[in-house]
Scaffold this motif. Structure first.
Motif, short mmCIF file in Angstrom:
data_model
loop_
_atom_site.label_atom_id
_atom_site.label_comp_id
_atom_site.label_asym_id
_atom_site.label_seq_id
_atom_site.Cartn_x
_atom_site.Cartn_y
_atom_site.Cartn_z
N LYS A 77 0.84 -1.21 0.00
CA LYS A 77 0.00 0.00 0.00
C LYS A 77 0.86 1.25 0.00
N ARG A 78 1.87 1.27 0.88
CA ARG A 78 2.74 2.44 0.97
C ARG A 78 3.40 2.75 -0.39
N ASP A 79 3.80 1.70 -1.11
CA ASP A 79 4.48 1.88 -2.38
C ASP A 79 3.53 1.92 -3.58
N GLY A 80 2.24 1.99 -3.30
CA GLY A 80 1.26 2.12 -4.38
C GLY A 80 1.11 0.88 -5.24
N HIS A 81 1.41 -0.29 -4.69
CA HIS A 81 1.33 -1.56 -5.42
C HIS A 81 2.13 -1.49 -6.72
#
Length: 170
Positions: free
Chosen positions: A78-82
């Motif tokens: 999630k943090r890396d935007g998938h």
């Protein structure tokens, strides 16, 4: 009814997110008060209509000594935007230790990043600099409020006044 409701502590600090039925039950049982409701939707019974909650505040203060984001695979994604931090691919995602574990790298927010299998294999036992693979962004530990605001999916407009305060990032 996939909508979510922001739960605030008694001091109006963000505590978490819950489902509409749970939020309605907390308000109905006088364990929470309605802070904001949807202007477009209502909850209906046979004889009555109730406002659909979007933000509720607990009537009792809940002391949470640690309010942080759990270090999990899905939360890193999630943090890396998938997306792969090296090539921006969304296929075959894995976790990459920026500083390899074999060279003393730890399993932490600051050392884990989302990588596709191809980039992870290409990087191997090297650092991104040694492998000449620049990262789109450096890994970081998100604060609880930042995580709720930016990574929890659709955020209601009524949530924003309670999620704009920045928490200290350790």
């Amino acid at each position: 009814m996939g909508r979510k409701v922001l739960i605030l502590n008694q001091d109006y600090s963000a505590l978490g997110i819950c489902s509409v039925p749970k939020a309605f039950l907390l308000v109905y049982l006088d364990k929470a008060e309605l802070v904001a409701a949807s202007s477009a939707f209502q909850l209906h019974t046979v004889s009555t209509s109730f406002p659909l909650p979007t933000v509720i505040r607990l009537n009792r203060y809940i002391n949470l000594p640690y309010k942080g984001v759990m270090l999990t695979r899905q939360n890193i994604f999630k943090r890396d935007g998938h997306r792969c931090v090296y090539c921006s691919s969304t296929e075959d995602l894995t976790l990459d230790h920026v500083m390899p574990k074999s060279r003393g790298g730890r399993t932490s927010w600051e050392n884990l990043a989302t990588a596709c299998k191809r980039c992870n294999a290409k990087k191997g036992d090297c650092t991104p600099e040694e492998a000449s693979m620049p990262m789109r962004h450096r890994p970081f530990k998100p604060s609880f409020v930042l995580f709720l605001r930016d990574y929890s999916g659709a955020v209601e407009e009524s949530w924003m006044p309670f999620l704009t305060k920045r928490e200290k990032v350790y």
